[in-house]
Design an enzyme around this catalytic site. Structure first.
Site, PDB file in Angstrom:
ATOM      1  N   TYR A   1       0.709  -1.052  -0.122  1.00 21.99           N
ATOM      2  CA  TYR A   1       0.070   0.072  -0.072  1.00 21.99           C
ATOM      3  C   TYR A   1       0.730   1.313   0.200  1.00 21.99           C
ATOM      4  CZ  TYR A   1      -4.288  -2.667   0.903  1.00 21.99           C
ATOM      5  OH  TYR A   1      -5.309  -3.445   0.710  1.00 21.99           O
TER       6      TYR A   1
ATOM      7  N   LYS B   1       2.825 -14.998   3.992  1.00 25.78           N
ATOM      8  CA  LYS B   1       2.809 -15.770   2.648  1.00 25.78           C
ATOM      9  C   LYS B   1       4.298 -15.834   2.316  1.00 25.78           C
ATOM     10  CE  LYS B   1       0.334 -17.610  -0.712  1.00 25.78           C
ATOM     11  NZ  LYS B   1      -0.506 -18.796  -0.530  1.00 25.78           N
TER      12      LYS B   1
ATOM     13  N   ASP C   1      -3.574 -17.754   3.433  1.00 21.68           N
ATOM     14  CA  ASP C   1      -4.930 -18.493   2.809  1.00 21.68           C
ATOM     15  C   ASP C   1      -5.544 -19.445   3.940  1.00 21.68           C
ATOM     16  OD1 ASP C   1      -2.358 -19.298   2.007  1.00 21.68           O
ATOM     17  OD2 ASP C   1      -2.883 -20.533   0.263  1.00 21.68           O
TER      18      ASP C   1
ATOM     19  N   ASP D   1      -5.668  -5.771   5.958  1.00 18.86           N
ATOM     20  CA  ASP D   1      -6.900  -5.197   5.397  1.00 18.86           C
ATOM     21  C   ASP D   1      -8.055  -6.079   5.219  1.00 18.86           C
ATOM     22  OD1 ASP D   1      -8.501  -3.286   4.577  1.00 18.86           O
ATOM     23  OD2 ASP D   1      -7.254  -2.962   2.666  1.00 18.86           O
TER      24      ASP D   1
END
Ligand code: NAD
Length: 337
Positions: free
Chosen positions: A123, A175, A209, A233
């Site tokens: 971001y 991740k 995930d 987020d």
């Protein structure tokens, strides 16, 4: 001595839900000196600037703000005033608690605090198109930056938050199996900070995930979660959904020099001015604020009253299936104090 706090009523339903919150805090005996300032469309109308210098100056002085939702004026100015505020005060930790209170939802027993890194990751706004041949938009790339400094401070914040709030476990979400560098560095710092807290706070790691799936299958097993900007987020809206939606979810944006507390929902233009908005999220944000100001006992008292009214589910606003106005709901919470 009264505590000075900057108040930004905001746009749309903002003024009515912040006024309801002030009324509740006053009834509970909070001694706060509100410094009312403008931002958003209200500020554009008043001084033709969505984020006036006086507002920034006030937050610099008080170091604490309670904020209603802001409409980002379409056309000119900042892409988002909320992002501009986060940047101006380096509000690196976004803290979103989600707790089961409303009866009759699909899940109960949820009590999760999600700590999202607020300044880095995908971001940062470094994006560009790549021209190939005559196609100006043949490809696009977005840069994710994770720094050791940023990763360290968000993990440290999460672990210190866990200790200060009697929480048992921190889950580091990442991740790193695919994004070996940026997410790898985030995880590496997480492990290093976790080791400092060994024996005091449990730690676990989850790939994002797998975490998303587990959050909708066994959310009760989660306690504090720490994640980078994008994952935080997404997962923080997921955790809001587990407990009844954005109307109930507060959010704190914390930096070393200032902190801004707000509801995570928007200005709800469809119901603005009708007196039917749900003020719960701002009320709970004010509880986070009181806690931050060292008034944890008062915060718990107010939260207890809000939760009592929600649990009874008799006097609640339309978004929760009731027919109470903002004022009637606020009266009910005050009566429970
Ligand atoms: P929204 O959250 O304002 O509204 C989505 C839906 O939820 C609407 O139907 C609305 O009526 C309902 N809703 C939201 N809060 C409610 C409440 N407290 N009580 C009852 N119902 C409620 O989202 P949107 O429509 O996408 O955005 C509207 C404006 O808000 C936009 O200008 C957007 O930029 C802004 N926004 C600001 C913030 C912020 O300042 N933190 C956050 C999100 C959106």
């Amino acid at each position: 001595m009264s505590i000075p706090v900057t108040l930004i009523p905001g746009d749309g339903i903002g003024p009515s839900i912040t006024e309801a919150t002030i009324r509740l805090l006053e009834a509970a005996g909070a001694d706060i000196e509100w410094d009312r300032q403008l931002a958003g469309t209200a500020a554009v109308h008043a001084v033709n600037d969505p984020l006036p210098a006086a507002t920034l100056e006030s937050i610099r002085r008080t170091k604490v703000a309670l904020k209603g939702p802001l409409e980002t004026a379409v056309g000119k100015g900042f892409r988002s005033i909320n992002v501009a505020l986060r940047k101006a005060f380096d509000l690196y930790a976004n803290v979103r608690p989600a707790k089961s209170v409303l009866p009759g939802l699909r899940f109960d027993g949820v009590d999760i605090v999600l700590v999202r890194e607020n300044t880095e990751g995908l971001y940062i706004g470094v994006e560009n198109y790549v021209k190939i041949g005559t196609d100006e938009h043949a490809a696009a790339q977005s840069v994710a930056v994770v720094t050791r400094f940023g990763a360290e401070r968000i993990h440290r914040y999460a672990f210190e938050y866990a200790i200060a709030h009697g929480r048992k476990k921190v889950t580091i979400v990442h991740k790193a199996n695919i994004l070996k560098y940026s997410q790898g560095l985030f995880l590496e710092e997480g492990r290093r900070i976790a080791a400092e807290f060994a024996g005091r706070v449990q730690v676990e790691e989850r790939i994002v995930d797998a975490c998303a799936m587990e959050l909708v299958m066994r959310p009760e097993r989660y306690d504090v979660i720490v994640a980078t900007n994008l994952f935080g987020d997404i997962l923080s809206d997921l955790t809001s959904g587990l407990v009844g939606g954005l109307g109930l979810t507060p959010g704190a944006n914390i930096g070393n020099d200032a902190a801004i507390f707000e509801a995570v929902h928007g200005t709800a233009p469809d119901i603005a001015g009708k007196g039917i908005a749900n003020p719960t999220a701002v009320m709970l944000a004010a509880c986070q604020m009181l806690d931050h100001l060292g008034q944890g006992t008062l915060a718990e008292q107010i939260k207890f009253a809000v939760e009592g009214v929600l649990r009874a589910r008799q006097i609640v606003t339309g978004d929760l299936g009731g027919s109470a106005t903002t004022e009637q709901y606020t009266d009910a919470v005050i009566a429970r104090l």
